[in-house]
Design an enzyme around this catalytic site. Structure first.
Site, PDB file in Angstrom:
ATOM      1  N   ASN A   9       3.749 -14.577  -0.816  1.00  0.00           N
ATOM      2  CA  ASN A   9       2.236 -14.779  -0.963  1.00  0.00           C
ATOM      3  C   ASN A   9       1.989 -14.446  -2.251  1.00  0.00           C
ATOM      4  O   ASN A   9       1.723 -13.043  -2.529  1.00  0.00           O
ATOM      5  CB  ASN A   9       1.743 -14.003   0.367  1.00  0.00           C
ATOM      6  N   TRP A  10       1.684 -15.334  -3.120  1.00  0.00           N
ATOM      7  CA  TRP A  10       1.230 -15.098  -4.567  1.00  0.00           C
ATOM      8  C   TRP A  10      -0.077 -14.316  -4.560  1.00  0.00           C
ATOM      9  O   TRP A  10      -0.489 -13.913  -5.938  1.00  0.00           O
ATOM     10  CB  TRP A  10       1.270 -16.216  -5.379  1.00  0.00           C
ATOM     11  N   LYS A  11      -1.043 -14.578  -3.468  1.00  0.00           N
ATOM     12  CA  LYS A  11      -2.370 -13.937  -3.627  1.00  0.00           C
ATOM     13  C   LYS A  11      -3.358 -14.527  -4.768  1.00  0.00           C
ATOM     14  O   LYS A  11      -2.742 -15.677  -5.098  1.00  0.00           O
ATOM     15  CB  LYS A  11      -2.408 -12.478  -3.686  1.00  0.00           C
ATOM     16  N   HIS A  95      -4.495 -13.175   7.110  1.00  0.00           N
ATOM     17  CA  HIS A  95      -3.913 -12.120   6.256  1.00  0.00           C
ATOM     18  C   HIS A  95      -4.802 -11.017   6.274  1.00  0.00           C
ATOM     19  O   HIS A  95      -6.109 -10.886   6.242  1.00  0.00           O
ATOM     20  CB  HIS A  95      -3.706 -12.694   4.957  1.00  0.00           C
ATOM     21  N   GLU A  97      -5.858  -9.184   4.157  1.00  0.00           N
ATOM     22  CA  GLU A  97      -7.066  -9.162   3.098  1.00  0.00           C
ATOM     23  C   GLU A  97      -8.167 -10.109   3.253  1.00  0.00           C
ATOM     24  O   GLU A  97      -9.341  -9.871   3.043  1.00  0.00           O
ATOM     25  CB  GLU A  97      -6.277  -9.394   1.688  1.00  0.00           C
ATOM     26  N   GLU A 167       2.392  -7.215   9.350  1.00  0.00           N
ATOM     27  CA  GLU A 167       2.093  -6.755   7.993  1.00  0.00           C
ATOM     28  C   GLU A 167       1.282  -5.395   8.222  1.00  0.00           C
ATOM     29  O   GLU A 167      -0.163  -5.609   8.361  1.00  0.00           O
ATOM     30  CB  GLU A 167       1.315  -7.538   7.120  1.00  0.00           C
ATOM     31  N   GLY A 173       1.165  -3.492  -0.502  1.00  0.00           N
ATOM     32  CA  GLY A 173       0.789  -3.305  -2.022  1.00  0.00           C
ATOM     33  C   GLY A 173       0.984  -1.784  -2.269  1.00  0.00           C
ATOM     34  O   GLY A 173       0.356  -1.179  -3.312  1.00  0.00           O
ATOM     35  N   SER A 213       5.154  -4.219   1.118  1.00  0.00           N
ATOM     36  CA  SER A 213       6.034  -3.599   0.072  1.00  0.00           C
ATOM     37  C   SER A 213       7.688  -3.836   0.271  1.00  0.00           C
ATOM     38  O   SER A 213       8.527  -3.011   0.017  1.00  0.00           O
ATOM     39  CB  SER A 213       6.034  -2.180   0.092  1.00  0.00           C
ATOM     40  N   GLY A 234       4.802 -10.027  -1.164  1.00  0.00           N
ATOM     41  CA  GLY A 234       3.449 -10.131  -2.069  1.00  0.00           C
ATOM     42  C   GLY A 234       3.980  -9.938  -3.416  1.00  0.00           C
ATOM     43  O   GLY A 234       4.577 -10.810  -4.131  1.00  0.00           O
ATOM     44  N   GLY A 235       3.795  -8.650  -3.915  1.00  0.00           N
ATOM     45  CA  GLY A 235       4.278  -8.233  -5.379  1.00  0.00           C
ATOM     46  C   GLY A 235       5.579  -8.686  -5.686  1.00  0.00           C
ATOM     47  O   GLY A 235       5.646  -9.104  -6.896  1.00  0.00           O
TER      48      GLY A 235
HETATM   49  P1  13P Z   1       3.291  -6.631  -0.806  1.00  0.00           P
HETATM   50  O1  13P Z   1       4.564  -7.013  -0.713  1.00  0.00           O
HETATM   51  O2  13P Z   1       2.633  -6.606  -2.282  1.00  0.00           O
HETATM   52  O3  13P Z   1       3.032  -5.060  -0.261  1.00  0.00           O
HETATM   53  O4  13P Z   1       2.273  -7.509   0.095  1.00  0.00           O
HETATM   54  C1  13P Z   1       2.495  -7.889   1.290  1.00  0.00           C
HETATM   55  C2  13P Z   1       1.831  -9.019   1.677  1.00  0.00           C
HETATM   56  O5  13P Z   1       0.466  -8.733   1.876  1.00  0.00           O
HETATM   57  C3  13P Z   1       2.365 -10.427   1.870  1.00  0.00           C
HETATM   58  O6  13P Z   1       1.201 -11.122   2.423  1.00  0.00           O
END
Ligand code: 13P
Length: 251
Positions: A9-11, A95, A97, A167, A173, A213, A234-235
């Site tokens: 997920n590149w956000k 998600h 967020e 999650e 993050g 993470s 994510g990251g």
């Molecule tokens: P991180 O891997 O950056 O913690 O993000 C996880 C995430 O929200 C994937 O959707």
């Protein structure tokens, strides 16, 4: 048996040129012979280009969100048919967020799921508790209600189009991961809740990804848990080397 999946997920990261570059690097470094489906979710504006760039690979492209309506006066929103018309068959919904910063409710999400399924799309449905809810020992309840409110109106056969991503919000993050035991405990609970309403076979067949993470150095331990079928990253999905190492960590 549930399929192993690693999804990135590149956000809100990577412009058009950066998207092309990162996708190119991932394709070049992709391990072969792994029993894992790889999905990448770039931003809306780069979906079309990503589908074209990945056309002759096994990597699937997903959207990070979608509106529930078929169309109309919803400025700034994207519909299911806009996504499928550019070759996107998978969408991430719910998600944390989106829930936290954009006010998405379980009710909205249930409608979004219905719209996605109506368009023959696959849904990666995200659930997970806040830190405070875990500290108050409300994490199982929270996740159960997110599942019930978002997905339990579905028919049994709809579940073949659903992937779940657990999650925990406190792990996103933050560099803090759930321990492999915490992930396994919640994933097993999720399967149990699904089994009670939709039967054991449905519960066993649904892929449940862990997100929060995940990095190359912790992926193997998390993915080796019985009820963890891969990850939503994510990251670490923003670096080809890290993302590929995480794919490689799937058993
Ligand atoms: P991180 O891997 O950056 O913690 O993000 C996880 C995430 O929200 C994937 O959707």
């Amino acid at each position: 048996m549930s399929l192993n999946i690693v999804a990135g997920n590149w956000k809100m990261n990577k412009n058009a040129a950066e998207t092309a570059q990162l996708l190119g690097e991932i394709v070049n470094q992709m391990p072969s012979g792994k029993e894992v489906e790889v999905i990448i979710a770039p931003s809306f504006v780069n979906l079309s280009q990503a589908v074209q760039q990945l056309e002759h690979t096994n990597i699937q492209v997903a959207a990070q969100n979608m509106h529930q309506a078929e169309g109309g006066a919803y400025t700034g929103e994207i519909s299911a048919s806009m996504l499928t018309s550019v070759g996107v068959q998978t969408v991430i919904l719910g998600h944390s967020e989106r829930r936290q910063y954009f006010g998405e409710t379980d009710g909205n999400l249930a409608n979004k799921v219905d719209t996605a399924l109506k368009h023959n799309m696959r849904v990666i449905f995200c659930i997970g508790e806040l830190l405070e809810q875990r500290q108050n020992k409300q994490h199982f309840n929270t996740v159960e209600y997110q599942l019930r409110d978002g997905l339990f109106h579905l028919q049994k056969q709809d579940w073949q189009h659903i992937v779940l991503a657990y999650e925990p919000v406190w792990a996103i993050g933050t560099g803090e991961t759930a321990t492999a035991a915490q992930a396994q405990e919640m994933h097993a609970f999720i399967r149990e809740v699904i089994a009670k309403s939709f039967g054991e076979a449905t519960a066993q067949n649904v892929s449940i990804l862990y997100g929060g993470s995940v990095k190359p150095d912790n992926a193997k331990e998390i993915f080796s848990q019985k009820d963890v079928n891969g990850g939503l990253i994510g990251g670490a999905a923003l670096s080809a080397a890290d993302f590929v190492a995480i794919i490689d960590a799937v058993e």
